[in-house]
Design a protein around this motif. Structure first.
Motif, PDB file in Angstrom:
ATOM      1  N   TYR A 230      49.022  30.166  43.569  1.00  0.00           N
ATOM      2  CA  TYR A 230      48.952  29.365  44.787  1.00  0.00           C
ATOM      3  C   TYR A 230      47.636  29.577  45.520  1.00  0.00           C
ATOM      4  O   TYR A 230      46.935  28.624  45.854  1.00  0.00           O
ATOM      5  CB  TYR A 230      50.126  29.729  45.693  1.00  0.00           C
ATOM      6  N   TYR A 231      47.274  30.828  45.756  1.00  0.00           N
ATOM      7  CA  TYR A 231      46.081  31.070  46.554  1.00  0.00           C
ATOM      8  C   TYR A 231      44.790  30.889  45.782  1.00  0.00           C
ATOM      9  O   TYR A 231      43.731  30.719  46.365  1.00  0.00           O
ATOM     10  CB  TYR A 231      46.150  32.459  47.198  1.00  0.00           C
ATOM     11  N   LEU A 232      44.863  30.947  44.447  1.00  0.00           N
ATOM     12  CA  LEU A 232      43.644  30.694  43.677  1.00  0.00           C
ATOM     13  C   LEU A 232      43.387  29.206  43.540  1.00  0.00           C
ATOM     14  O   LEU A 232      42.345  28.789  43.057  1.00  0.00           O
ATOM     15  CB  LEU A 232      43.752  31.334  42.296  1.00  0.00           C
TER      16      LEU A 232
ATOM     17  N   VAL B 260      46.451  23.951  40.124  1.00  0.00           N
ATOM     18  CA  VAL B 260      47.118  22.671  40.320  1.00  0.00           C
ATOM     19  C   VAL B 260      47.705  22.218  38.982  1.00  0.00           C
ATOM     20  O   VAL B 260      47.393  22.771  37.937  1.00  0.00           O
ATOM     21  CB  VAL B 260      46.156  21.582  40.845  1.00  0.00           C
TER      22      VAL B 260
ATOM     23  N   ILE C  74      53.805  21.774  43.015  1.00  0.00           N
ATOM     24  CA  ILE C  74      52.723  20.926  43.547  1.00  0.00           C
ATOM     25  C   ILE C  74      52.610  19.723  42.631  1.00  0.00           C
ATOM     26  O   ILE C  74      52.244  19.862  41.467  1.00  0.00           O
ATOM     27  CB  ILE C  74      51.373  21.647  43.575  1.00  0.00           C
TER      28      ILE C  74
ATOM     29  N   PRO D  89      39.132  29.369  38.683  1.00  0.00           N
ATOM     30  CA  PRO D  89      39.501  30.697  39.214  1.00  0.00           C
ATOM     31  C   PRO D  89      40.834  31.238  38.674  1.00  0.00           C
ATOM     32  O   PRO D  89      40.886  32.423  38.289  1.00  0.00           O
ATOM     33  CB  PRO D  89      39.543  30.480  40.728  1.00  0.00           C
TER      34      PRO D  89
END
Lengths: 132, 359, 124
Positions: B209-211, B214, B225, B329
């Protein structure tokens, strides 16, 4: 059972014709809408330059003094916007793909009728003449 | 502590047609760090927006990628339409949805083939590409292009599909669904596949999520998502549920893609049943003045087209954030701790499309 | 029609603070985008939670140093390196700093300049 899962597919492929085509020995599949390459009817062109202005890859060059219409087939991305915008419908989309090229070139120059509709054109089509 | 060595991976690698370079720092056989380098195919397509009129730029937007081409053009025209406040005909919305889902199917089948091929499972490769051919045939018959459709334009679509053709497509999809089920079963329930993929390249939900993961990369880690939930095009009127897997390993990401193909078929079926009659395009005058973030769901994940216009024919800025770009990332994080021999497989599970990422 | 999007202007100093706030709120980083408007550069930070976007805009000059938010969001290094390479804006403190080799372009900082190609003889 996971071992025989693909058996149906295997048997079907075994007894059916190959899924591939021997292109280019056999012609490629095509449909009525297929965008193959752009063709011009030189008699109808009025050198309005609409196609040149709209072309996203700058493949078309129109000279209204010389009355020539020129396309660089290697630059052309076959988007068909020139066909859509042509006011006299002199451009058409041929459904056949162009054959692969083995040498540089791809520039096709045509002498067109031009804006005046008095006489037909001096030379209707100059054919695919390479550019100097 | 053992000695560290650095192994270059790419940009030319047998399993990756795309030029991405990774510097893998190894400790024995285990990757401890990975540094990605892209920039081998940067074309600067975004800059071209200053030279072309916004209506012609659709063709360039579509050519950002050779696989998710349709959704690129869709996202672009959607952004322009939002700025100009155009309400395009409903039939055009449905047609865009249908073509978008077709390109998702074709992209996932392409990926499935390449992925199976990368681990030596060549019969899945051949069969998935054989099925993909049916999808491409339908695309060509309805739009005129196999991979570059070129049917989207500002204010609607260029081609309409006749009702008979829609029925034919529906029938074709029904047969395809059976064959697809067979193929994905072979792929997903094969014991050697499971051995190879389960537990490899784990991405925790929080990390993903934080990186900024998608698409299937995020959904494989249990994050829901999916831009289709925002209801762009006709998705607001369609019933569907994003496929989410919770394991976060390579197998989960593969399973998401495999199951998504059936969701796509289902969406197309619903669209064909619900599609209204009417015009497919409208006249557009003027030029966009304003800015908008247009979002769409590509086979690889969320794509964002940021469009800024100033009321002239040429836009000021068109910025594309492709799914692969933001999946880099997470990829770097994923690679930490995997064996060197698993690196190609792990890289392929995010379905990298570097040509897309660099524009 | 989708919901309208607002872009809140903030100052350069607030960038990291806003990023921390966004992370605390449980947003993910969606995109950092740069636009050249005349001589100024606009950088937009976009965060998202539950499909709702939050946008912040800073406007900077060519030589303004931009703080990196990669200490908050690890993944921001791709965007920041991109901004540095395409626009030539200095970004301070990126975790993986490529120092201008992220995109290797023939023209340095291609998006910050306007190049007009001279029309050559026979050029289409």
């Amino acid at each position: 059972m996971t071992i025989f899962q693909a058996t149906k597919t295997v048997l079907k492929s075994l007894f059916s014709r190959p899924a591939t085509l021997m292109y280019p020995a056999k012609p490629a599949k095509k449909t009525a809408l297929t965008r193959g390459h752009v063709k011009i009817d030189p008699d109808k062109c009025i050198t309005c330059k609409m196609c040149q202005r709209k072309c996203p890859s700058q493949a078309i060059e129109v000279d209204n003094k010389e009355r020539t219409w020129q396309i660089d087939q290697m630059r052309c991305v076959v988007c068909a916007i020139c066909v859509d915008t042509c006011p006299t419908k002199c451009l058409t989309m041929d459904t056949q793909y162009r054959p692969a090229m083995t040498a540089r070139g791809g520039v096709e120059k045509f002498t067109v009728a031009g804006p005046k509709k008095k006489e037909p054109a001096a030379a209707p089509a100059d054919g695919a003449k390479p550019k100097e | 502590m053992s000695k560290q060595i650095t192994i270059p991976f790419g940009p030319q690698h047998p399993v990756l047609p795309d030029p991405i370079h990774l510097d893998l720092v190894l400790e024995d056989e285990t990757v401890v760090d990975a540094i990605p380098t892209i920039g081998y195919v940067h074309r600067g397509l975004e800059k071209l927006v200053e030279k072309r009129e916004y209506t012609e730029y659709v063709f360039i937007a579509e050519r950002i990628c050779g696989i998710c081409s349709f959704i690129h053009s869709q996202a672009y025209v959607q952004g322009v339409e939002q700025i100009m406040g155009l309400e395009i005909p409903e039939r055009a919305q449905y047609l865009r949805t249908i073509w978008g889902e077709y390109s998702r199917l074709h992209s996932h089948l392409l990926w499935l083939g390449l992925f199976a091929d990368s681990m030596g499972f060549e019969s899945v490769f051949m069969n998935s590409w054989r099925l993909r051919e049916h999808i491409l045939d339908d695309l060509e018959a309805t739009t005129g292009g196999r991979v570059i459709q070129g049917v989207c334009k500002v204010g609607g679509v260029k081609k309409d599909i006749a009702p008979e053709k829609l029925d034919e497509m529906l029938k074709g999809l029904k047969t395809l669904e059976h064959e697809l089920a067979e193929l994905t079963d072979v792929f997903l329930f094969d014991s050697s596949m499971k051995h190879r993929l389960k537990g490899v390249g784990k991405l925790a939900k929080e990390d993903a999520y934080y990186l900024g993961a998608v698409g299937p990369t995020a959904r494989g880690s249990g994050i829901d998502i999916d831009m289709r939930s925002t209801g762009y095009a006709a998705f607001g009127k369609i019933n569907f549920k994003p496929v989410v897997e919770h394991d976060g390993d390579c197998y989960a990401r593969c399973a998401v893609r495999a199951k998504e193909m059936f969701t796509s078929i289902d969406i197309i079926e619903q669209c064909i049943k619900k599609i209204p009659d009417g015009p497919v395009d409208m006249k557009v005058t003027g030029a966009p003045d304003g800015e908008y973030f247009s979002r769409a769901e590509q086979p690889r994940g969320e794509v964002i087209h940021y469009i800024k216009g100033n009321g002239k024919k040429n836009l000021v800025r068109h910025r594309v954030r492709t799914p692969t770009f933001t999946n880099i990332p997470p990829l770097v994080t994923l690679l930490k701790g995997v064996e060197l021999a698993d690196v190609p497989v792990v890289v392929l599970t995010i379905d990298p499309c570097i040509g897309c990422a660099e524009r | 029609m989708m919901e309208p999007q607002v872009i809140a202007p903030i100052s350069v100093g607030e960038v990291v603070q806003k990023a921390q706030q966004a992370k605390k709120d449980g947003c993910r980083l969606v995109l950092i985008s740069c636009t050249k408007i005349g001589d100024d550069f606009e950088i937009i930070y976009t965060y998202e939670k539950d499909l709702k976007m939050t946008n912040f805009r800073i406007t900077v000059k060519q030589d303004t140093e931009i703080p990196s938010i990669s200490s908050v969001y690890f993944g921001s290094f791709v965007y920041e390196n991109e901004i540095h390479d395409l626009y030539g804006l200095p970004v301070k403190g990126i975790n993986i700093d490529f120092k201008g080799t992220f995109y290797k372009t023939a023209v340095k900082h291609p998006f910050s300049v306007t190049i007009t190609k001279e029309k050559k003889e026979g050029d289409a």
